[in-house]
Design an enzyme around this catalytic site. Structure first.
Site, PDB file in Angstrom:
ATOM      1  N   GLY A 181       0.966  -0.943  -0.145  1.00 43.81           N
ATOM      2  CA  GLY A 181       0.018  -0.319   0.031  1.00 43.81           C
ATOM      3  C   GLY A 181       0.302   1.354  -0.334  1.00 43.81           C
ATOM      4  O   GLY A 181       0.259   2.700  -0.310  1.00 43.81           O
ATOM      5  N   ASP A 182       2.102   1.444   0.033  1.00 38.45           N
ATOM      6  CA  ASP A 182       3.094   2.213   0.178  1.00 38.45           C
ATOM      7  C   ASP A 182       4.018   2.157  -0.991  1.00 38.45           C
ATOM      8  O   ASP A 182       4.178   3.019  -2.284  1.00 38.45           O
ATOM      9  CB  ASP A 182       3.906   2.174   1.313  1.00 38.45           C
TER      10      ASP A 182
END
Length: 412
Positions: A181-182
């Site tokens: 997600g990063d």
């Protein structure tokens, strides 16, 4: 530290990096690996990950860099500026005038409150590429009801659809092991930056580049979108299987786990012969991918029973290079795999305060003429001087400006 001497494809691109944590630093790490001169602009307290670790036993705690910081800030330089102060803001604006790119991942409105909005900085440098990475994007490119919400990797995984299709069959949602997600939004932002830099080089026009973590994870989970549109279904966790391909699983061997993907009829035939079951190739229940998918429980039972009787190495010896397979590696396995050394995917970098280097992941982007690679360790806090950087960049800027004025630049 000095600017990396080795030339990469982004040699000469000047980047002001205001990012912290993982997503934004991953963006600028990619740019640094590709040869850009990335200046990490940090507050007096530094990037929050400087204190996160892990730290190696025996290293000088006053000098050593933690693994989290070292991994995604390699090859960068560091200056300390208090952007909330008049002097710090003014110095930053001086750097912006000769920079190519600014990257930040503050919450929405932070840069505006410091008087350093994109619009303000673009007045200083119309060629500036300003890149932002936030949980839910920026209103300049599309409003979101969640615009003011803070977000971390796990939130993006949850809302973007990843966690909802990951986990045991019919089980509870799971996040991924790595911080996708990063990392995936960070990689997409780097791509956006490069596209905008190319546009600026051809037109003299900078622009605002925006990636939302939610959007990036949703884009990565594109399959659930067309499944819902075409079939009206809501995809759920599939375990290690695949809703459209069979077999396509991670399964247990006698001493470990292995990935086996044989959805093509040819690979299924090879797999059937290796199992001493050539009859499976012509069996109507398994004759093609659609049939195998309809009878996936039996496929898994047959394949699972064969794998459970054999060691991982025996399966690799029987099928390696013939059927798409691969053992499930842990970190120790990876460190023992010749591939990662031949491909320079494990790289040693200097550890301040120690004679022994540390190992971080290398660059997966391979170019034949202008290599991307790790260009040095991460910087110590404030290791570089803003005035020195400004002098260097101003010289480069003046040279480029003079060259373009004489007709040497591209008009695209």
């Amino acid at each position: 530290m000095t600017t990396a001497a080795a030339v990469g494809p982004l040699n000469g691109i000047k980047v002001l990096d205001l990012t912290a944590m993982l997503a934004g630093p991953y963006t600028t790490m990619l740019l640094a690996d590709l040869g850009a001169d990335v200046i990490k602009v940090e507050p007096v307290t530094g990037d929050r990950t400087r204190g996160v670790g892990p730290h190696r036993v025996g290293d000088d705690p006053d000098q050593a860099l933690g693994g989290y910081f070292q991994s995604v800030n390699r090859g960068k330089r560091s200056v300390v500026l208090d952007l909330k102060s008049t002097d710090g803001s003014a110095k930053f604006r001086e750097l912006v005038r000769v920079a190519d790119v600014v990257v930040e991942n503050f919450s929405a409105g932070v840069m505006e409150r410091m008087g350093l909005s994109y619009e303000s900085l673009a007045e200083e440098n119309p060629r500036l590429v300003y890149a932002a990475l936030r949980g839910f994007g920026d209103a300049r490119t599309g409003k979101s009801p969640y615009e003011s919400w803070p977000a971390f990797d796990i939130v993006a995984q949850a809302m973007g659809g990843f966690a909802g299709i990951t986990g045991p069959l019919d089980g509870t949602p799971l996040k991924s092991g790595p911080g996708i997600g990063d990392i995936f939004p960070g990689a997409l932002l780097a791509l956006g930056v490069l596209a905008a830099v190319r546009h600026a080089e051809h037109t003299g026009e900078g622009q605002f580049v925006d990636v939302a973590m939610y959007d990036a994870v949703l884009a990565m989970c594109e399959r659930i979108v067309y499944q819902h549109s075409y079939l009206g279904i809501v995809p759920r966790p599939m375990g290690n299987g695949h809703p459209l391909l069979a077999p396509f699983d991670i399964m247990q061997t006698l001493d470990g786990w292995i990935a086996v993907a044989a959805p093509s009829d040819n690979h299924w035939r090879i797999l059937a012969e290796a199992m001493d079951r050539p009859d499976l190739s012509d069996d109507p229940r398994f004759v093609n991918n659609a049939a195998r998918l309809a009878n996936i429980v039996e496929v898994r039972e047959i394949l699972g029973a064969w794998l459970a009787d054999r060691t991982t190495s025996a399966v690799v010896e029987a099928l390696g290079g013939r059927v798409p397979i691969g053992p499930v590696h842990d970190a120790a396995d990876i460190f023992n795999d010749e591939h990662v050394y031949l491909r320079e995917m494990l790289v040693e970098v200097e550890q301040p305060g120690s004679d022994a280097p540390v190992t971080i992941a290398g660059s997966p982007i391979k170019l034949s003429s202008t290599p991307a690679r790790v260009r040095g360790r991460g910087p110590k806090l404030g290791e570089d001087d803003a005035d020195t950087v400004l002098a260097e960049w101003s010289t480069i800027h003046d040279h480029v400006t003079n060259t373009n004025t004489k007709g040497g630049g591209s008009n695209g």
